[in-house]
Design a protein around this motif. Structure first.
Motif, PDB file in Angstrom:
ATOM      1  N   PRO A 145       0.835  -1.219   0.000  1.00 50.83           N
ATOM      2  CA  PRO A 145       0.000   0.000   0.000  1.00 50.83           C
ATOM      3  C   PRO A 145       0.860   1.256   0.000  1.00 50.83           C
ATOM      4  CG  PRO A 145       0.185  -0.852   2.215  1.00 50.83           C
ATOM      5  CD  PRO A 145       0.902  -1.836   1.317  1.00 50.83           C
ATOM      6  N   ILE A 146       0.196   2.388  -0.129  1.00 50.24           N
ATOM      7  CA  ILE A 146       0.894   3.665  -0.015  1.00 50.24           C
ATOM      8  C   ILE A 146       1.409   3.805   1.412  1.00 50.24           C
ATOM      9  CG2 ILE A 146       0.582   6.168  -0.083  1.00 50.24           C
ATOM     10  CD1 ILE A 146      -1.485   5.706  -2.333  1.00 50.24           C
ATOM     11  N   SER A 147       2.637   4.239   1.547  1.00 51.61           N
ATOM     12  CA  SER A 147       3.258   4.350   2.855  1.00 51.61           C
ATOM     13  C   SER A 147       2.435   5.244   3.776  1.00 51.61           C
ATOM     14  CB  SER A 147       4.670   4.931   2.708  1.00 51.61           C
ATOM     15  OG  SER A 147       5.273   5.092   3.970  1.00 51.61           O
ATOM     16  N   GLY A 148       2.177   4.735   4.978  1.00 52.39           N
ATOM     17  CA  GLY A 148       1.441   5.521   5.968  1.00 52.39           C
ATOM     18  C   GLY A 148      -0.063   5.317   5.933  1.00 52.39           C
ATOM     19  N   HIS A 149      -0.545   4.605   4.934  1.00 48.09           N
ATOM     20  CA  HIS A 149      -1.983   4.362   4.872  1.00 48.09           C
ATOM     21  C   HIS A 149      -2.375   3.288   5.891  1.00 48.09           C
ATOM     22  CE1 HIS A 149      -3.294   6.181   0.760  1.00 48.09           C
ATOM     23  NE2 HIS A 149      -2.666   7.049   1.544  1.00 48.09           N
ATOM     24  N   VAL A 150      -3.376   3.640   6.680  1.00 48.13           N
ATOM     25  CA  VAL A 150      -3.820   2.764   7.747  1.00 48.13           C
ATOM     26  C   VAL A 150      -4.713   1.645   7.214  1.00 48.13           C
ATOM     27  CG1 VAL A 150      -5.320   2.695   9.790  1.00 48.13           C
ATOM     28  CG2 VAL A 150      -3.607   4.512   9.550  1.00 48.13           C
ATOM     29  N   SER A 151      -5.580   1.998   6.271  1.00 51.58           N
ATOM     30  CA  SER A 151      -6.595   1.058   5.809  1.00 51.58           C
ATOM     31  C   SER A 151      -6.174   0.360   4.528  1.00 51.58           C
ATOM     32  CB  SER A 151      -7.916   1.794   5.568  1.00 51.58           C
ATOM     33  OG  SER A 151      -8.444   2.283   6.783  1.00 51.58           O
ATOM     34  N   LEU A 152      -6.511  -0.927   4.452  1.00 57.38           N
ATOM     35  CA  LEU A 152      -6.197  -1.711   3.257  1.00 57.38           C
ATOM     36  C   LEU A 152      -7.372  -2.620   2.939  1.00 57.38           C
ATOM     37  CD1 LEU A 152      -2.844  -3.327   2.309  1.00 57.38           C
ATOM     38  CD2 LEU A 152      -4.929  -4.692   2.156  1.00 57.38           C
ATOM     39  N   PHE A 153      -7.750  -2.626   1.682  1.00 57.09           N
ATOM     40  CA  PHE A 153      -8.895  -3.402   1.208  1.00 57.09           C
ATOM     41  C   PHE A 153      -8.443  -4.369   0.109  1.00 57.09           C
ATOM     42  CE2 PHE A 153     -12.223  -0.529   2.921  1.00 57.09           C
ATOM     43  CZ  PHE A 153     -11.485   0.607   3.144  1.00 57.09           C
ATOM     44  N   TRP A 154      -9.084  -5.514   0.029  1.00 60.51           N
ATOM     45  CA  TRP A 154      -8.961  -6.431  -1.108  1.00 60.51           C
ATOM     46  C   TRP A 154     -10.331  -6.564  -1.771  1.00 60.51           C
ATOM     47  CZ3 TRP A 154      -4.664  -8.514  -3.258  1.00 60.51           C
ATOM     48  CH2 TRP A 154      -3.480  -8.572  -2.507  1.00 60.51           C
ATOM     49  N   PHE A 175     -16.038  -6.569  -2.754  1.00 59.87           N
ATOM     50  CA  PHE A 175     -15.256  -6.523  -1.510  1.00 59.87           C
ATOM     51  C   PHE A 175     -14.934  -7.917  -1.007  1.00 59.87           C
ATOM     52  CE2 PHE A 175     -13.896  -5.095   2.580  1.00 59.87           C
ATOM     53  CZ  PHE A 175     -14.458  -5.964   3.507  1.00 59.87           C
ATOM     54  N   LEU A 176     -13.692  -8.092  -0.579  1.00 65.17           N
ATOM     55  CA  LEU A 176     -13.279  -9.352   0.045  1.00 65.17           C
ATOM     56  C   LEU A 176     -13.008  -9.166   1.533  1.00 65.17           C
ATOM     57  CD1 LEU A 176     -10.795 -10.811  -2.617  1.00 65.17           C
ATOM     58  CD2 LEU A 176     -13.168 -11.495  -2.190  1.00 65.17           C
ATOM     59  N   THR A 177     -12.091  -8.240   1.860  1.00 68.44           N
ATOM     60  CA  THR A 177     -11.683  -8.120   3.250  1.00 68.44           C
ATOM     61  C   THR A 177     -11.064  -6.756   3.499  1.00 68.44           C
ATOM     62  OG1 THR A 177     -10.441  -9.203   5.043  1.00 68.44           O
ATOM     63  CG2 THR A 177      -9.379  -9.107   2.879  1.00 68.44           C
ATOM     64  N   TYR A 178     -10.996  -6.370   4.795  1.00 69.55           N
ATOM     65  CA  TYR A 178     -10.502  -5.053   5.181  1.00 69.55           C
ATOM     66  C   TYR A 178      -9.570  -5.169   6.385  1.00 69.55           C
ATOM     67  CZ  TYR A 178     -10.585  -0.557   7.628  1.00 69.55           C
ATOM     68  OH  TYR A 178     -10.215   0.595   8.286  1.00 69.55           O
ATOM     69  N   PHE A 179      -8.473  -4.410   6.325  1.00 71.59           N
ATOM     70  CA  PHE A 179      -7.525  -4.309   7.433  1.00 71.59           C
ATOM     71  C   PHE A 179      -7.418  -2.860   7.893  1.00 71.59           C
ATOM     72  CE2 PHE A 179      -5.416  -8.436   7.553  1.00 71.59           C
ATOM     73  CZ  PHE A 179      -5.732  -8.957   6.318  1.00 71.59           C
ATOM     74  N   ALA A 224      -6.521  -1.981  -2.445  1.00 73.30           N
ATOM     75  CA  ALA A 224      -6.666  -0.537  -2.312  1.00 73.30           C
ATOM     76  C   ALA A 224      -6.257  -0.118  -0.909  1.00 73.30           C
ATOM     77  CB  ALA A 224      -8.103  -0.103  -2.590  1.00 73.30           C
ATOM     78  N   SER A 225      -5.709   1.078  -0.788  1.00 73.13           N
ATOM     79  CA  SER A 225      -5.386   1.595   0.535  1.00 73.13           C
ATOM     80  C   SER A 225      -5.939   3.006   0.682  1.00 73.13           C
ATOM     81  CB  SER A 225      -3.871   1.586   0.784  1.00 73.13           C
ATOM     82  OG  SER A 225      -3.192   2.549   0.002  1.00 73.13           O
ATOM     83  N   SER A 226      -6.201   3.379   1.910  1.00 67.05           N
ATOM     84  CA  SER A 226      -6.643   4.740   2.201  1.00 67.05           C
ATOM     85  C   SER A 226      -5.976   5.211   3.476  1.00 67.05           C
ATOM     86  CB  SER A 226      -8.165   4.829   2.291  1.00 67.05           C
ATOM     87  OG  SER A 226      -8.651   4.125   3.415  1.00 67.05           O
ATOM     88  N   LEU A 227      -5.921   6.521   3.630  1.00 67.14           N
ATOM     89  CA  LEU A 227      -5.150   7.091   4.725  1.00 67.14           C
ATOM     90  C   LEU A 227      -5.682   6.657   6.088  1.00 67.14           C
ATOM     91  CD1 LEU A 227      -2.789   8.916   5.446  1.00 67.14           C
ATOM     92  CD2 LEU A 227      -4.358  10.861   5.378  1.00 67.14           C
TER      93      LEU A 227
END
Lengths: 114, 115
Positions: free
Chosen positions: B25-34, B45-49, B93-96
């Motif tokens: 993911p983008i460095s520093g992004h807390v959220s990650l999706f598959w 949507f599959l899963t979220y971290f 996908a990642s988000s801040l």
């Protein structure tokens, strides 16, 4: 649960003509609304999003979308398309609560010809 | 700065084999999706971290699918005993922060073909 309907799987249009890509959604709760674009051999890119406030949102490349709560729609429009706008366009919604997983429509392929 | 990267970009495997798909993911992004995108369909949507915690795995189609993000950065999606119906493009996908309409930034995807 939410769902998104994009009725048009493909929209052919001539260059410099106007275009509208339709998106309707269903949800029992308030949502955020998004349009993503996928150019050939590239990943999904955010085009624009509606969070709150003015119901008309614009992108930097001339697209705009209007949130219509009564019709549960978020149609995407552009007054004059370019060849380079040829791509797949996905409408998506997410719940306003929680971490907001995206629920996507099936996509609309915009084909711009000279 | 660098966007979300995924590897491999293409993976061809035989039915019954295990595969591992990587997401940076983008460095520093807390959220990650598959997400999983079947041919002619929108991503699903599959899963979220959130950091290293897997907060939602409700979209994983079966117990053959497993995802992890042990240090809160790189994530791996593993599929055991692959089946033909697993053929799809897998998007990360990642988000801040996640939430509040935060923009999700997508990687180019891994196209998995199960023969």
């Amino acid at each position: 649960a939410q769902s998104v309907t994009q009725l048009d799987s493909q929209v052919p249009v001539f260059e410099e003509a106007p275009v509208e890509l339709r998106c309707n959604y269903s949800s029992s709760v308030s949502v955020y609304l998004f349009w993503y674009v996928q150019y050939p051999n590239q990943g999904l890119q955010l085009l624009l999003k509606y969070l709150s406030g003015s119901t008309l949102v614009e992108s930097i490349n001339g697209f705009e979308a209007e949130f219509n709560k009564s019709q549960t729609s978020f149609h995407l429009r552009k007054p004059s398309v370019h060849i380079s706008d040829t791509a797949e366009y996905f409408c998506a919604v997410s719940d306003r609560l929680g971490f907001q997983k995206l629920v996507f429509g099936t996509g609309t392929r915009l084909l711009v010809s000279p | 700065g660098a966007g979300v990267s995924q590897s491999p970009r293409y993976k061809v495997t035989k039915r019954g084999q295990d595969v591992a798909l990587r997401c940076d993911p983008i460095s520093g992004h807390v959220s990650l999706f598959w997400y999983q995108q079947a041919l002619g369909q929108g991503p699903e949507f599959l899963t979220y971290f959130q950091n290293e915690a897997q907060l939602d795995k409700s979209g994983l189609p079966s117990d053959r699918f497993f995802a992890e993000r042990p240090e809160g950065s790189v994530s791996t999606l593993k599929i055991q005993r692959t089946q033909q119906e697993d053929s799809a493009v897998y998007l990360c996908a990642s988000s801040l922060v996640g939430g509040w309409g935060d923009t999700q930034y997508f990687g180019p995807g891994t196209r998995l073909t199960v023969l």
